[in-house]
Design a protein around this motif. Structure first.
Motif, PDB file in Angstrom:
ATOM      1  N   PHE A  83      -0.443 -12.375  -5.240  1.00  0.00           N
ATOM      2  CA  PHE A  83      -0.399 -11.585  -6.465  1.00  0.00           C
ATOM      3  C   PHE A  83      -1.368 -12.145  -7.496  1.00  0.00           C
ATOM      4  O   PHE A  83      -2.059 -13.136  -7.248  1.00  0.00           O
ATOM      5  CB  PHE A  83       1.024 -11.560  -7.018  1.00  0.00           C
ATOM      6  CG  PHE A  83       1.998 -10.823  -6.140  1.00  0.00           C
ATOM      7  CD1 PHE A  83       2.206  -9.469  -6.293  1.00  0.00           C
ATOM      8  CD2 PHE A  83       2.699 -11.487  -5.148  1.00  0.00           C
ATOM      9  CE1 PHE A  83       3.097  -8.781  -5.483  1.00  0.00           C
ATOM     10  CE2 PHE A  83       3.590 -10.821  -4.330  1.00  0.00           C
ATOM     11  CZ  PHE A  83       3.781  -9.460  -4.496  1.00  0.00           C
ATOM     12  N   ASP A 120       8.103   0.341  -7.595  1.00  0.00           N
ATOM     13  CA  ASP A 120       7.423  -0.948  -7.722  1.00  0.00           C
ATOM     14  C   ASP A 120       8.119  -2.031  -6.896  1.00  0.00           C
ATOM     15  O   ASP A 120       7.473  -2.948  -6.382  1.00  0.00           O
ATOM     16  CB  ASP A 120       7.342  -1.353  -9.186  1.00  0.00           C
ATOM     17  CG  ASP A 120       6.346  -0.512  -9.966  1.00  0.00           C
ATOM     18  OD1 ASP A 120       5.337  -0.102  -9.366  1.00  0.00           O
ATOM     19  OD2 ASP A 120       6.571  -0.261 -11.158  1.00  0.00           O
ATOM     20  N   ALA A 150       6.084  -4.149  -4.033  1.00  0.00           N
ATOM     21  CA  ALA A 150       6.095  -5.617  -3.967  1.00  0.00           C
ATOM     22  C   ALA A 150       6.572  -6.098  -2.604  1.00  0.00           C
ATOM     23  O   ALA A 150       5.997  -7.029  -2.018  1.00  0.00           O
ATOM     24  CB  ALA A 150       6.970  -6.182  -5.078  1.00  0.00           C
ATOM     25  N   ARG A 164       3.810  -5.543  -0.098  1.00  0.00           N
ATOM     26  CA  ARG A 164       2.687  -6.461  -0.325  1.00  0.00           C
ATOM     27  C   ARG A 164       2.997  -7.842   0.235  1.00  0.00           C
ATOM     28  O   ARG A 164       2.139  -8.492   0.846  1.00  0.00           O
ATOM     29  CB  ARG A 164       2.387  -6.538  -1.823  1.00  0.00           C
ATOM     30  CG  ARG A 164       1.101  -7.264  -2.168  1.00  0.00           C
ATOM     31  CD  ARG A 164       0.698  -6.934  -3.572  1.00  0.00           C
ATOM     32  NE  ARG A 164      -0.524  -7.627  -3.976  1.00  0.00           N
ATOM     33  CZ  ARG A 164      -1.147  -7.415  -5.132  1.00  0.00           C
ATOM     34  NH1 ARG A 164      -0.663  -6.521  -5.990  1.00  0.00           N
ATOM     35  NH2 ARG A 164      -2.249  -8.076  -5.436  1.00  0.00           N
ATOM     36  N   GLY A 186      11.996  -8.101  -3.996  1.00  0.00           N
ATOM     37  CA  GLY A 186      10.867  -7.281  -4.432  1.00  0.00           C
ATOM     38  C   GLY A 186      10.968  -6.903  -5.893  1.00  0.00           C
ATOM     39  O   GLY A 186       9.962  -6.880  -6.622  1.00  0.00           O
ATOM     40  N   SER A 200       8.236  -8.126  -8.686  1.00  0.00           N
ATOM     41  CA  SER A 200       7.535  -7.113  -9.464  1.00  0.00           C
ATOM     42  C   SER A 200       7.754  -7.317 -10.954  1.00  0.00           C
ATOM     43  O   SER A 200       6.808  -7.258 -11.753  1.00  0.00           O
ATOM     44  CB  SER A 200       8.017  -5.712  -9.052  1.00  0.00           C
ATOM     45  OG  SER A 200       7.347  -4.713  -9.784  1.00  0.00           O
ATOM     46  N   PRO A 202       1.919  -3.892  -7.577  1.00  0.00           N
ATOM     47  CA  PRO A 202       3.358  -3.920  -7.482  1.00  0.00           C
ATOM     48  C   PRO A 202       4.032  -3.619  -8.800  1.00  0.00           C
ATOM     49  O   PRO A 202       5.236  -3.587  -8.897  1.00  0.00           O
ATOM     50  CB  PRO A 202       3.654  -5.373  -7.065  1.00  0.00           C
ATOM     51  CG  PRO A 202       2.577  -6.142  -7.742  1.00  0.00           C
ATOM     52  CD  PRO A 202       1.358  -5.246  -7.736  1.00  0.00           C
ATOM     53  N   THR A 203       3.281  -3.444  -9.848  1.00  0.00           N
ATOM     54  CA  THR A 203       3.841  -3.285 -11.185  1.00  0.00           C
ATOM     55  C   THR A 203       3.117  -2.182 -11.900  1.00  0.00           C
ATOM     56  O   THR A 203       2.485  -2.385 -12.935  1.00  0.00           O
ATOM     57  CB  THR A 203       3.735  -4.584 -11.987  1.00  0.00           C
ATOM     58  OG1 THR A 203       2.357  -5.026 -11.988  1.00  0.00           O
ATOM     59  CG2 THR A 203       4.584  -5.691 -11.366  1.00  0.00           C
TER      60      THR A 203
END
Length: 328
Positions: free
Chosen positions: A23, A246, A250, A253, A266, A270, A321-322
């Protein structure tokens, strides 16, 4: 290598994943799922059962009963099987099939609530069902994870000190908010620590834990439809709310880098990334608690059709993710 005779005797408490290479921001993820129950809930389950035993509430004829969205139910099933108690878990239709099957494999009964209470939602309906069971048979013992101080005490005594030992320069801790047992136990510990630590609660949009409008939530674990009795907001420095889309991004990912975590994890990751993005490049030592692993979410969070039905066809097309973080 430990040698154990009871499954609850093993719980890996000192494993972290460095997420900086996955991330945008540095974050150490404390992994709580490496035990025979597969989640952080084993700690609370142990503390609540052992306290009830010390207080004389449990006898050989007792039947443990608890409302759970899945993880605590599995943890109590593990302990009940080992100690010889009967256990009945009251869950709802959002509980993952894998969690229900695990409880039943361990010898527990599972009652699934499908109709929400008009005010308290599915959680309120689950609690009503538990109370009805207790009223009709005195053998039932409700540990009540939502109000039981042993829930938060488990994390005051174990989870928070473990983080403090590994990260003496900790600046910020991210904790998912469900019953708020983990949140309150850690927050109370770090309130009196030798240096200031910001405790950030991560909640799901649609949860009423910190106020707001109740909404549909399909991923079990975090969030509530009733304010948790354990919560004391004076110990919480900030709140981040996360969309379920989201959460899914996450999780995927992380999975693309070989880390299969659960929906609660997750959400926490996130939310943590959304909060860190607002810190304008400040160098912070940040830790987030990962409550669970991902095997129980293979038919939901990691199943393409389920994800598309919930969030639309393009939810997994975004690398972020956000995409729409919300702060309280």
């Amino acid at each position: 290598m430990p040698v154990i005779s009871a499954p609850q005797a093993f719980n890996e408490d000192d494993l972290y994943v460095d997420l900086e290479g996955i991330f945008e921001y540095p974050l150490f993820l404390k992994c709580e799922g490496f035990n025979f129950a597969g989640s952080i809930k084993l700690k609370a389950a142990i503390e609540m059962v052992e306290t009830a035993e010390r207080d004389g509430l449990l006898t050989p004829d007792s039947v443990l009963v608890e409302s759970s969205s899945g993880n605590l139910g599995v943890a109590l099933s593990v302990i009940a099987a080992n100690k010889g108690y009967r256990f009945l878990c009251v869950t709802d239709s959002r509980c993952n099939l894998a969690a229900r099957m695990m409880m039943e494999a361990l010898g527990s009964q599972v009652h699934v609530i499908t109709e929400p209470d008009p005010v308290g939602g599915l959680l309120g309906a689950r609690i009503d069902h538990v109370q009805a069971l207790c009223a009709c048979d005195e053998r039932y013992v409700w540990l009540n994870q939502y109000a039981n101080p042993s829930n938060s005490m488990a994390h005051y005594q174990r989870t928070a000190p473990a983080i403090a030992r590994r990260f003496p320069d900790l600046d910020v801790l991210f904790v998912g908010a469900g019953t708020t047992g983990t949140l309150m136990g850690c927050a109370r510990y770090f309130r009196t620590w030798h240096r200031p630590v910001r405790v950030v609660a991560v909640d799901t949009i649609g949860s009423v834990t910190f106020g707001g409008v109740p909404g549909r939530r399909m991923i079990p674990g975090l969030g509530t439809s009733m304010r948790p009795p354990l919560l004391d907001e004076s110990y919480v420095d900030d709140v981040v709310r996360v969309e379920e889309a989201d959460t899914i991004r996450a999780c995927h990912r992380l999975a693309r880098r070989g880390f299969l975590f659960g929906g609660s994890t997750g959400t926490v990751v996130s939310g943590a990334m959304a909060w860190l993005a607002r810190q304008e490049g400040r160098a912070l030592t940040a830790v987030a608690i990962a409550p669970d692993l991902g095997e129980r979410y293979l038919e939901t969070v990691y199943q393409t059709t389920w994800v598309q039905d919930l969030c639309g066809d393009d939810v997994l097309g975004s690398q972020s993710p956000t995409t729409a973080p919300q702060a309280a």
